[in-house]
Write an enzyme that holds these catalytic residues in place. Structure first.
Site, PDB file in Angstrom:
ATOM      1  N   ASP A 150      -0.405   7.717  67.898  1.00  0.00           N
ATOM      2  CA  ASP A 150      -1.087   7.349  69.151  1.00  0.00           C
ATOM      3  C   ASP A 150      -0.322   7.883  70.365  1.00  0.00           C
ATOM      4  O   ASP A 150       0.853   7.582  70.548  1.00  0.00           O
ATOM      5  CB  ASP A 150      -1.138   5.807  69.186  1.00  0.00           C
ATOM      6  CG  ASP A 150      -1.671   5.244  70.504  1.00  0.00           C
ATOM      7  OD1 ASP A 150      -2.289   5.998  71.291  1.00  0.00           O
ATOM      8  OD2 ASP A 150      -1.485   4.029  70.723  1.00  0.00           O
TER       9      ASP A 150
ATOM     10  N   HIS B 236      -0.504  -0.136  74.327  1.00  0.00           N
ATOM     11  CA  HIS B 236      -0.014   1.108  73.725  1.00  0.00           C
ATOM     12  C   HIS B 236       1.486   1.293  73.930  1.00  0.00           C
ATOM     13  O   HIS B 236       2.058   0.834  74.917  1.00  0.00           O
ATOM     14  CB  HIS B 236      -0.766   2.304  74.327  1.00  0.00           C
ATOM     15  CG  HIS B 236      -2.228   2.300  74.013  1.00  0.00           C
ATOM     16  ND1 HIS B 236      -2.734   2.818  72.850  1.00  0.00           N
ATOM     17  CD2 HIS B 236      -3.281   1.808  74.698  1.00  0.00           C
ATOM     18  CE1 HIS B 236      -4.057   2.667  72.831  1.00  0.00           C
ATOM     19  NE2 HIS B 236      -4.411   2.049  73.951  1.00  0.00           N
TER      20      HIS B 236
END
Lengths: 556, 556
Positions: free
Chosen positions: B194, B367
């Site tokens: 990611d 994130h």
């Protein structure tokens, strides 16, 4: 009879970012501060520019003593070419660089001969009716920015303009704190203060901090350096030029507004470049890549700007080549995030090294953060306070900040465009509301695009249009040709023949179902309404879309 | 014969934020990771949703062994209802909460009976053809998120999914660092990681830090508290519930997706609320304002969401009242800044106290920031690395980060949607590119809106449309009726009668100037072209606008 009050009428910039314009009235005298433009948001389909509605001034033109400009940014000067003609060209007062920028603009609109442009310098005084305007130097992301103090018979009105306090500005001219202290000591009746950056704690860093980042990038760049920033940000351009000088690079300028502004700034002495350092974009290939800097427009991803064209491989002279470093020395204005992002991605894709705010310290704001706002309020210590330049939330937060510094709640007004605020020696109140708002510039026309045209554009943009054309016999009310159906932006017609054919049959069926009288109304409005209704329902049922349906009936 | 390579085919999420979908192929086996949706950007006029183009899989459906879902966010599960039918409903594997969210979605699309949904837990193993899938717990802004490891005969493929490391998550279940270390020790052939937050230095703060902000706001709120967040952010909802409990407030939920998700999360045990604490929105007026919390949708300013309706004074049950505090516990997704801003301004205007990211610590990202990305790379120590989930710039920066940790440049691939990446035990390379990209959902149709329809919508949105309708005599080629001109979104017709009349005359003039033969071509294309050209030039000259011009000729 002495007049005991001042009227303030904001016509732009309150409850929005952009098109700043403040009207100050004392008795028969009207003084205007800034006449800015706003860029359309995504709901203003097809609009080029947004300017203030000045209908409030229509019957007061003869009372306007002057237009005072705080600095040369678009949101403070951009509407001058549109608004000055509407106001019978009142005299304009600005500093020298600001005048240079206004000149470029007025020339483009062929208005330069009609406008009386007066140059003022910080410290100057200008008599405007019963009032006297003074100017104090502030820092901002453009040189030669000033705030305005207006001495009226009942007290001093201060408008900060856009500002920050930079103790080490690039041009060596910090905000005049001494003068601000004196103005405060002498007494300020009401202060209007820039609220843009009220959400940010602490201090806005000095422009000077960017030098370190530039140094680091220039020291390591293996090839050309392309730098995009606002065309009006002359001090940033000076920083690039200074750094380029240290690293033995020549500088070329790309983008019309950048070239115009740079030329003007050099002529007026606001941008200093050694002879021979400025080269034309056409000539950059005569130098080795590591000898070249290109300063260009496009920091906002504007479609026709230099950097955007470069990123899209669509620029006439410049292509990204391996080893290029690109600096975006600006932050995206709200609404431009996506287009800036697209530019950055394209540049990376072509192999450039890209430096931008977020991963690199290549931009600082031009607006005061919280501690500077407190400093300004503490220097001026106004009796009354009205936050300006900001969306509604900024105005509220700025009001709270002022309250936290001891200004009583009843002495603070959070107003919006069109409000009339009356200030006396010991009171401030909102007394009325007048027409204000957005006037749209679209192509050559000013103001003809209104809510109806915009609503139509919105509907068209969502689900397109479907036209039904019929030729009817005037006598019998029978269809002679059609219905023909044409659509755009609704479905891809070649793939939707079946849908459109069955829509056509529905229309025919509906017509057959109507009585003769209904069909032959003189303006065919029954027929049109029936078509709209029938097709609207049918198409929604089939597609869950609502195209604009436009029946056209011709008589033969 | 042993197969010596893996193929990776990203069909979404590389070079963009959203619609994540990764295809992993080993021999005859295909495993899919995530099937997400993307929300349209401002250039995708009228489009409701964007889903991946899966035409690559059209002839490979029988080889798909399973669809593995990392977590229940829209950009990872949102395309399932559209894509699963196209792939003959392969089995889907996900954790329990994720399954709950997928269930809600499949029910809405009446697909629930057709899909084989398998619940897995971190640590489980699933045999998929020659490969075995395992799952490791990660933290994200939704509970029950996992990353995926796929043991293939030639090595282990790891896909992190969206992740961060939260040592004190709200649900008490931190990312399984131990297992990640073991996976790394056992050897990872390729890692896909990611990249969303690669631009941010340091660590993403724990969800826990929000508790302090909530505490402060709850302690001082004089009236009701409204809190908007993502409907899937169950752990945030848990934090609100916990805080409300401490301050003796009941909680109501507003917004359909919020209500659905909360009910499901309570049933599955992911959201814990004491009995009696949950009240219906209809009943909040039975409590004193300081006893009430309303948790609602609308943190992104979505037009039909609860908070947006409240801000627009358009909600059936809830109106802002003096003393209300509103918390926006989310940051605007890029592109939503303006609509969020509008919501905040409206709430302030109605007198609410508004807390939002930027002035208050009411949201943290889901994130990993740079240090966490480094931690993940260091735990897994993959031989090959491919950044996923990000715009191109994020992928490049993540690749640089991996390089800085010692992964050789030739072992890192920055790929985009549709690239085919072949991985062997000692090489990685980009070998081909297949169809991929955006398929648009608009109303009931999937895929029928393409570039032509979008281009038309864009033109229509900018300058509108102008139709010219003519009835011609089939025999003589003479106009029998018209030309009639109708326009929408171009000018306000009532104010432009003169312009439109003179446009009409131009058309007549042009027709008269045409020879008889040209006029009576069987499809009238000469006539239509002539009209387009004549009017296009005339209207641009008069207005500097370029409306779409659409001539319609009827024959009688």
């Amino acid at each position: 009879m002495t007049i005991d009050k001042i009227k303030l009428v904001p016509l732009g910039g309150l409850g929005e970012i952009g098109k700043n314009m403040m009207v100050v009235e004392y008795g028969n005298d009207i003084i205007i501060v800034d006449v800015g433009v706003m860029f359309p948001d995504e709901e203003m389909y097809g609009v080029d520019l947004v300017i203030p509605d000045v209908s409030y001034l229509a019957d007061k033109k003869h009372r306007i003593r002057g237009v005072l400009i705080t600095h040369g940014h678009e949101d403070h000067v951009g509407s001058l070419p549109y608004i000055l003609p509407l106001l019978d060209f009142p005299p304009v007062y600005s500093t020298r660089l600001t005048q240079g920028l206004i000149n470029i603009k007025l020339k483009e609109h062929r208005l330069i001969d009609k406008v009386e442009l007066n140059v003022i310098a910080p410290g100057d005084e200008v008599k405007l009716g019963a009032c006297t305007a003074g100017f104090f130097r502030v820092n901002h992301s453009i040189p030669d920015a000033v705030g305005i103090m207006l001495n009226t018979p009942i007290g001093t009105v201060v408008h900060t303009g856009d500002y920050k306090f930079d103790y080490t500005p690039v041009d060596g001219k910090p905000a005049d704190i001494g003068l601000l202290g004196k103005i405060g000591n002498d007494g300020v009746l009401i202060m209007m203060g820039d609220s843009t950056r009220v959400e940010t704690p602490g201090y806005t860093p000095s422009e000077r901090v960017i030098n370190d980042s530039f140094d680091k990038i220039f020291a390591n760049a293996p090839g050309r350096i392309l730098l995009a920033t606002f065309a009006s940000l002359i001090s940033r351009v000076q920083q690039v030029v200074d750094t380029a000088l240290r690293y033995d690079r020549v500088v070329a300028f790309a983008g019309r507004s950048m070239q115009n502004n740079v030329q003007m700034a050099i002529e007026l002495g606001y941008l200093n470049m050694p002879k021979g350092m400025l080269v034309r974009v056409e000539d950059i290939n005569k130098f080795r890549p590591e000898q070249v800097v290109i300063v260009c427009t496009g920091s906002q991803g504007e479609p026709t700007s230099a950097l955007t064209r470069i990123a899209n491989q669509d620029h006439r002279q410049i292509r990204i080549q391996p080893g290029d470093s690109v600096i975006l020395s600006a932050t995206p204005v709200p609404g431009n995030e996506k287009s800036v992002s697209r530019t950055i991605n394209s540049l990376f894709r072509q192999g450039a090294e890209v430096y931008y705010q977020g991963i690199s310290n290549v931009h600082v704001s031009g607006h005061a953060a919280q501690e500077e706002l407190k400093l300004m309020l503490s220097l001026l210590r106004p009796r009354f306070f009205m936050p300006v330049h900001g969306e509604y939330r900024h105005l509220v937060l700025h009001a709270k900040l002022a309250y936290s510094l001891g200004i009583p709640e009843e002495n603070i007004v959070v107003a919006e465009n069109g409000d009339i605020i009356e200030v006396t020696e010991d009171s401030i109140k909102l007394t009325d509301h007048v027409a204000s708002g957005n006037v749209f510039v679209d192509g050559l026309s000013v103001g003809d695009v209104g809510q109806i045209v915009l609503r139509d554009r919105k509907v068209l943009s969502q689900d397109g249009i479907l036209m039904v054309v019929l030729t009817m016999d005037r006598e019998t009310g029978e269809p002679l040709a059609g219905p023909d159906i044409v659509s755009r932006g609704f479905v891809y017609m070649r793939d939707a023949e079946e849908l459109l054919e069955s829509a056509r049959l529905r229309v025919l069926e509906a017509l057959r179902g109507m009585g003769h009288n209904a069909r032959s109304g003189s303006d065919w409005s029954f027929v049109k309404d029936k078509i709209k209704q029938t097709l609207g329902e049918y198409l929604y049922e089939q597609t869950h879309r609502r195209p604009m349906i436009l029946p056209v009936v011709m008589e033969v």
